[in-house]
Enzyme design. Structure first.
Site, PDB file in Angstrom:
ATOM      1  N   GLN A  87      17.759  16.347   1.315  1.00 57.08           N
ATOM      2  CA  GLN A  87      16.833  16.368   2.462  1.00 57.08           C
ATOM      3  C   GLN A  87      15.470  15.795   2.067  1.00 57.08           C
ATOM      4  O   GLN A  87      14.423  16.353   2.412  1.00 57.08           O
ATOM      5  CB  GLN A  87      16.681  17.798   2.988  1.00 57.08           C
ATOM      6  CG  GLN A  87      17.820  18.255   3.841  1.00 57.08           C
ATOM      7  CD  GLN A  87      17.918  17.474   5.171  1.00 57.08           C
ATOM      8  OE1 GLN A  87      16.948  16.914   5.658  1.00 57.08           O
ATOM      9  NE2 GLN A  87      19.114  17.453   5.729  1.00 57.08           N
ATOM     10  N   SER A  88      15.477  14.675   1.389  1.00 57.43           N
ATOM     11  CA  SER A  88      14.222  14.118   0.887  1.00 57.43           C
ATOM     12  C   SER A  88      13.430  13.394   1.974  1.00 57.43           C
ATOM     13  O   SER A  88      13.957  12.523   2.671  1.00 57.43           O
ATOM     14  CB  SER A  88      14.539  13.137  -0.241  1.00 57.43           C
ATOM     15  OG  SER A  88      13.431  12.320  -0.511  1.00 57.43           O
TER      16      SER A  88
END
Ligand SMILES: Cc1ncc(COP(=O)(O)O)c(C=O)c1O
Length: 350
Positions: A87-88
């Protein structure tokens, strides 16, 4: 692409840069939050809205990527490779900025967080990565930065074999802190804004992960003669490890910009007061900060980064570390898309 020379910032003005950010970002008051936290009075609270940097849903990574992608364009790359958590925000923003530049983006998704539900795996930033056409890869390790960089180099070799021209955005501090330069620029922007408003800030609260933001901001402030205290709130590792990382990165940045500002012994300040049990893991303090930001100021902070930073600032204010008449500034570095990936944990009743 370059600006007039700026001697106090070393090579800053000579570095290649693309301009995608909506800059300068606004500085706003947070009077309702101040009142909710300190009904009897306390410091003034400001927020710098780096969540609104524009490109690809915004956030701090836009400023950093302006320099990485400037270097990629200058090198004639047609493909950009980057590694980070599933989930960058960094990868999402990179992929969006690459789309606009006509560059192919490869995102290497590291397993840093043991969350296997469909929200985490395919909503939030992952959904946005797919919308902008990035190619996603998986990487089983979450803590070995050198191995992640090596795997990216292998992917880059594959791109080369297929006739592409790759540019690699490395993760580990063994590589030049290209992105930190974006926060040197932010320091300059902030000081100009404060001068124009005739205001001062006593203490800034900023997230400290890769440390590009924390390092660049602190370096820029000191290079420009400002003594504003900068508190790095840990989001990735504990305060001792993070202190060493920021200290090393300050030296790397001085080498990268060929200029050595003066730092005092206590300039590097890190706290893990709100870090909890690890990277990307929700905790009660962060849940409270998310709710307070939303309900008091209509601001969205996230479970992985800015919620923890705000939670850290709240804990420090509650401990009475700042007095009435002083001003605290929360550097809001974005991250809201992750709220959708953590929807099962964000609200108490969820
Ligand atoms: C929203 C947000 N805030 C803060 C950070 C931490 O910034 P840095 O990696 O520059 O330390 C990140 C890193 O990904 C982020 O995405």
């Amino acid at each position: 692409m370059t600006q007039p020379d700026s001697p106090s910032l070393g090579r800053f003005a000579d570095l290649p840069r693309v301009r995608h950010g909506h800059l300068p970002t606004a500085i706003e008051e947070m009077p309702n939050l101040a009142k909710a936290l300190m009904p009897e009075g306390g410091p003034r609270l400001l927020v710098k809205r780096d969540d609104c940097t524009g490109a690809g849903f915004g956030g701090n990574k836009v400023r950093q990527l302006e320099f990485y992608l400037g270097a990629a364009v200058e090198a004639g790359a047609d493909t950009v490779l980057i590694t980070s958590a599933v989930q960058s925000n960094f990868m999402r923003t990179c992929a969006a900025m690459c789309a606009r530049l006509g560059l192919k983006a490869h995102l290497q998704m590291e397993e840093r967080v043991a969350k296997n539900n469909p929200l985490y795996r395919s909503n939030g930033n992952v959904l946005l990565d797919k919308i902008v056409g990035a190619e996603l890869h998986t990487f089983p390790e979450g803590e070995d930065e050198a191995a992640a960089d090596r795997a990216l180099e292998d992917l880059a070799d594959r791109v080369r074999t297929q006739g592409g021209r790759p540019y690699v955005i490395h993760l580990s501090p063994a590589y030049p802190p290209v992105g930190a330069v974006g926060y040197v620029e932010c320091a300059r922007e902030l000081l100009a804004q404060l001068a124009e408003r005739g205001e001062t800030v006593d203490r800034i609260f900023v997230g400290s992960g890769s440390s590009a933001t924390h390092t660049g901001l602190l370096w820029g402030l000191r290079a420009l003669g400002s003594e504003i205290r900068v508190t790095g709130v840990c989001v990735r590792r504990d305060a001792t490890q993070q202190h060493a990382r920021v200290t090393a990165n300050l030296a790397n940045l001085s080498a990268h910009l060929a200029h050595q500002p003066e730092f005092s012994d206590d300039d590097v300040e890190t706290t893990d007061i709100s870090f909890g049990t690890g990277y990307g893991r929700m905790n009660e303090q962060t849940r409270e900060a998310i709710a307070l930001a939303g309900r008091c100021e209509g601001l969205f902070v996230d479970p992985v980064y800015t919620g923890k930073v705000l939670a850290g600032m709240i804990a420090i204010l509650r401990a009475g570390e700042m007095a009435e008449g002083e001003t605290a500034l929360f550097l809001h570095t974005g991250g809201a898309p992750a709220l959708f990936a953590y929807g099962d944990e964000v609200l108490e009743e969820a």
